[in-house]
Motif scaffolding. Structure first.
Motif, PDB file in Angstrom:
ATOM      1  N   THR A   9      -9.470   3.181   3.279  1.00 16.57           N
ATOM      2  CA  THR A   9     -10.531   4.171   3.457  1.00 16.57           C
ATOM      3  C   THR A   9     -11.220   4.260   1.923  1.00 16.57           C
ATOM      4  N   TYR A  18      -5.621   2.754  -0.179  1.00 25.38           N
ATOM      5  CA  TYR A  18      -5.516   2.746   1.316  1.00 25.38           C
ATOM      6  C   TYR A  18      -7.230   2.189   1.603  1.00 25.38           C
ATOM      7  N   THR A  48      -7.480  -5.902   1.471  1.00 25.25           N
ATOM      8  CA  THR A  48      -7.340  -4.610   0.350  1.00 25.25           C
ATOM      9  C   THR A  48      -6.617  -4.998  -0.807  1.00 25.25           C
ATOM     10  N   LYS A  57      -4.282  -2.877  -4.191  1.00 25.02           N
ATOM     11  CA  LYS A  57      -3.560  -1.826  -4.721  1.00 25.02           C
ATOM     12  C   LYS A  57      -4.285  -1.644  -6.230  1.00 25.02           C
ATOM     13  N   SER A 112      -8.581   3.923  -4.297  1.00 27.74           N
ATOM     14  CA  SER A 112      -7.397   4.198  -3.518  1.00 27.74           C
ATOM     15  C   SER A 112      -6.807   2.935  -2.994  1.00 27.74           C
TER      16      SER A 112
END
Length: 299
Positions: free
Chosen positions: A135, A133, A149, A151, A131
């Motif tokens: 998390t 996100y 992070t 994508k 994901s």
């Protein structure tokens, strides 16, 4: 005894009676659908009927940029899975067949369990893992390493990597078992002779194991080529449908589904399926010829 019983009790008829269920199922579930697909690929099928259009569907495919993208994606996926899903399962099989590994049954079960897991469940879990996100498990790891992070499923490189990871997680154990069965067919006396001649572990693997595993390797290569080109459910579940950003997860079978099922263009979808069959057959025939499968054995 009636003629009917004489026929079924006849030694000449018995082999044909035993293979009859297979022949019927093969004809009904493979020959008939294949012939129907070939016929539909030359038609424009509508709810009101089918119209013969000749090679129009194939001409349209040649100009279809989305189809070319699907072919390239499938080829890249197939090549990456071949690079990973042949040597590593072979290595694991050799380790499982050696004295270096303890609790072999446990490790074999661990590697094979993913193949028993529903692709719907595993695909959903991997979609959550990748994901975008914070998390998501992969982003949690990259954040902990100070990389930020990503994508994952919106960029081709990382999206394709996610697909390959799913494939390796799912099929490594299956291919390992194929290689283990091939190793069991190798006479241990050959290893003993090589050891007496002073061969080390690498030389025994290079000059005994690899040559004698060739039939198993060719088999795994053959099924892996088709499996790579025909992959669909993994991509479908990873992107929660046939659509993906910029078609980075579009495969040949995924495109067949989009056009043939989702858009109800069965004639066009059949043409996609025939092209897939021709591509898979061509690649496999070439690699079988290069591997000497069709050569006659010298007497």
């Amino acid at each position: 005894m009636s003629k009917f019983k004489k026929f079924f009790y006849s030694q000449k008829a018995a082999p044909y009676v035993f293979v009859l269920p297979f022949i019927l199922s093969f004809a009904f579930f493979w020959i008939y659908p294949l012939c129907s697909t070939i016929t539909m690929s030359f038609q424009d099928i509508k709810p009101t009927g089918a119209e013969w259009v000749g090679f129009a569907n194939f001409v349209k495919l040649g100009k279809d940029t989305a189809f070319r993208t699907a072919v390239m994606n499938s080829f890249e996926y197939m090549l990456l899975t071949l690079v990973l899903l042949i040597p590593f399962p072979m290595l694991y099989a050799v380790l499982m067949d050696s004295r270096l590994v303890k609790a072999k049954g446990f490790w074999k079960a661990c590697l094979y369990v993913p193949a028993l897991t529903s692709v719907v469940i595993s695909g959903t879990l991997f979609r959550l893992m990748f994901s975008e996100y914070a998390t998501g498990q992969m982003n949690v790891i990259t954040s902990a390493l100070g990389l930020g992070t990503f994508k994952w499923l919106k960029v081709k490189a990382t999206g394709l990597s996610a697909l390959v990871i799913v494939a390796c997680w799912r099929w490594t154990g299956v291919n390992m078992l194929y290689f283990i069965s091939g190793l069991k067919a190798i006479d241990t006396a050959l290893y003993e002779s090589a050891e007496i001649d002073g061969a080390n572990a690498w030389q025994k693997f290079r000059y005994v194991t690899l040559p004698l595993l060739k039939p198993t390797t060719i088999y795994v290569l053959t099924i892996s080529v088709y499996a790579g080109l025909a992959m669909f459910m993994e991509a479908y579940m990873l992107w929660a449908g046939p659509d993906s950003p910029n078609n980075i997860g579009l495969t040949i079978v995924g495109y067949l589904y989009k056009r043939g099922i989702a858009k109800n263009q069965l004639g066009y979808g059949s043409a996609v399926g025939i092209v897939l069959l021709v591509i898979a057959l061509t690649i496999n025939i070439i690699q079988l010829v290069l591997n000497g499968t069709f050569k006659k054995e010298e007497r």
